[in-house]
Design a protein around this motif. Structure first.
Motif, PDB file in Angstrom:
ATOM      1  N   UNK A  30     -98.116 -18.214 -83.917  1.00 18.55           N
ATOM      2  CA  UNK A  30     -98.311 -19.528 -83.287  1.00 18.55           C
ATOM      3  C   UNK A  30     -99.421 -20.248 -84.049  1.00 18.55           C
ATOM      4  N   UNK A  31     -99.093 -21.378 -84.697  1.00 15.42           N
ATOM      5  CA  UNK A  31    -100.127 -22.133 -85.420  1.00 15.42           C
ATOM      6  C   UNK A  31    -100.415 -23.480 -84.749  1.00 15.42           C
ATOM      7  N   UNK A  32     -99.633 -23.821 -83.725  1.00 14.57           N
ATOM      8  CA  UNK A  32     -99.904 -25.011 -82.911  1.00 14.57           C
ATOM      9  C   UNK A  32     -99.216 -24.818 -81.572  1.00 14.57           C
ATOM     10  N   UNK A  33     -99.855 -25.310 -80.496  1.00 19.48           N
ATOM     11  CA  UNK A  33     -99.299 -25.102 -79.146  1.00 19.48           C
ATOM     12  C   UNK A  33     -99.865 -26.130 -78.174  1.00 19.48           C
ATOM     13  N   UNK A  72     -90.836 -16.415 -73.444  1.00 19.42           N
ATOM     14  CA  UNK A  72     -90.229 -16.989 -74.653  1.00 19.42           C
ATOM     15  C   UNK A  72     -91.192 -16.879 -75.838  1.00 19.42           C
ATOM     16  N   UNK A  73     -92.450 -17.251 -75.609  1.00 22.83           N
ATOM     17  CA  UNK A  73     -93.423 -17.164 -76.712  1.00 22.83           C
ATOM     18  C   UNK A  73     -93.637 -15.714 -77.124  1.00 22.83           C
ATOM     19  N   UNK A  74     -93.654 -14.810 -76.159  1.00 21.66           N
ATOM     20  CA  UNK A  74     -93.869 -13.389 -76.466  1.00 21.66           C
ATOM     21  C   UNK A  74     -92.759 -12.853 -77.368  1.00 21.66           C
ATOM     22  N   UNK A 111     -95.586 -24.768 -82.946  1.00 24.90           N
ATOM     23  CA  UNK A 111     -95.172 -24.561 -84.332  1.00 24.90           C
ATOM     24  C   UNK A 111     -95.409 -23.087 -84.637  1.00 24.90           C
ATOM     25  N   UNK A 112     -94.368 -22.441 -85.150  1.00 27.04           N
ATOM     26  CA  UNK A 112     -94.447 -21.028 -85.486  1.00 27.04           C
ATOM     27  C   UNK A 112     -94.333 -20.870 -86.991  1.00 27.04           C
ATOM     28  N   UNK A 113     -95.087 -19.933 -87.527  1.00 26.72           N
ATOM     29  CA  UNK A 113     -95.113 -19.726 -88.978  1.00 26.72           C
ATOM     30  C   UNK A 113     -94.807 -18.273 -89.310  1.00 26.72           C
TER      31      UNK A 113
END
Ligand code: ATP
Ligand code: MG
Length: 208
Positions: free
Chosen positions: A37-40, A26-28, A112-114
Motif C-alpha cells: 500500500x503506497x497510498x490510502x 480486501x486490503x489484507x 494505490x498498490x505497488x
C-alpha cells in the motif's frame, strides 16, 4: 519504462465493499500476496472524477453491454425481455449511468498498490468482473454472488465490491485522477528482502 517490480495499480473499494465492512479483508488479501500500500484514503467520490474514471468511450461501453449479453446467454435468459434492447452499446450506456450514481451513494476507499506486475496480480486476486463467473479464492468470487441477469433487471450495476485498474495504461491514467503526488509514499516493506531476493543480491547481512 517503469521497473516492473514497482508497477502501480489503483484500487477502489466500492460502496458495497465499505458497507459490508470488507475494507480490511480486501486490503489484507491484496497485501498478503506482496502488494504494498503506497497510498490510502476514504473519500466521497465526485461525479466529474467518476465521469473520467469510467470513460464514455464506445469500446469500453460496448464491453460492458457485452458482459450483460454473455450472462443472459449463459443462463438461457432473454436480454430483450428484461432490458428492452439487445444493443450492447445502449445497455453499456445505461450500466455506466447506474455505476456513476452508485459510486456516490456512500464513501469509498481508494488505494494505490505497488509491486511486481501489480496490475495483473491485483486483477488475479480480485477475480472476474461478474461475481457469478469469478473463481473461488478471488475477492469477487468469495464475497459476492451478483449477476447482470439480476442487476440489470433492478437497474443497478453489478455489486462486485472493488475496482482494480485493467491495464498498465489504465493505471497510469487512474492513479493521478484519485491521488495527488504528495499522497503517494515510498518506503520499504520488511518482507521485500525475502520476497524479491534483495538480500541475496546484497550478500548476507551477518558474515559467518
Ligand atoms: P473494474 O473496472 O470495476 O475493476 P472490470 O474492469 O472487471 O471492473 P469493467 O468492464 O471495467 O469491469 O466494468 C466496470 C464496472 O461496471 C464493473 O466493475 C461492474 O461494477 C459494472 N459492470 C460491468 N458490466 C456490467 C453489467 N453487464 N451489468 C451491470 N454492471 C456491470
Ligand atoms: Mg475496468
Amino acid at each position: 519504462m517503469t521497473d516492473v517490480r514497482h508497477e502501480r495499480t489503483l484500487i477502489l473499494i466500492k460502496p458495497d465493499g465499505v458497507q459490508r465492512a470488507l475494507t480490511g479483508e480486501i486490503l489484507a488479501r491484496l497485501e498478503r500476496v506482496g502488494l504494498k500500500v503506497v497510498a490510502l484514503k476514504m473519500l466521497r467520490a465526485e461525479r466529474p472524477v467518476l465521469e473520467r474514471h469510467y470513460p464514455a468511450s464506445e469500446e469500453w461501453v460496448r464491453t460492458i453491454g457485452g458482459k450483460t449479453r454473455e450472462a443472459f446467454e449463459t443462463y438461457g435468459m432473454d436480454v430483450r425481455a428484461v432490458m428492452g434492447t439487445e444493443d450492447p452499446l445502449e445497455i453499456g450506456r445505461r450500466v455506466r449511468g447506474w455505476l456513476i450514481d452508485f459510486m456516490q451513494t456512500t464513501p469509498i476507499v481508494a488505494a494505490v498498490l505497488e509491486g511486481v506486475h501489480a496490475v495483473s496480480v491485483a486483477r488475479k486476486v480480485v477475480g472476474a468482473t461478474l461475481p457469478v463467473f469469478a473463481a473461488p479464492g478471488t475477492i469477487r468470487g468469495d464475497f459476492s454472488i451478483d449477476a447482470p441477469t439480476v442487476a440489470n433487471a433492478a437497474r443497478r450495476p453489478v455489486r462486485n465490491l472493488i475496482h482494480a485498474s485493467g491495464s498498465v495504461e489504465e493505471a497510469a491514467q487512474e492513479v493521478p485522477l484519485w491521488f495527488a503526488p504528495a499522497e503517494l509514499h515510498a518506503y520499504r516493506r520488511a518482507d521485500e528482502d525475502v520476497m524479491l531476493g534483495d538480500e541475496e543480491r546484497r550478500g548476507p547481512r551477518h558474515a559467518g
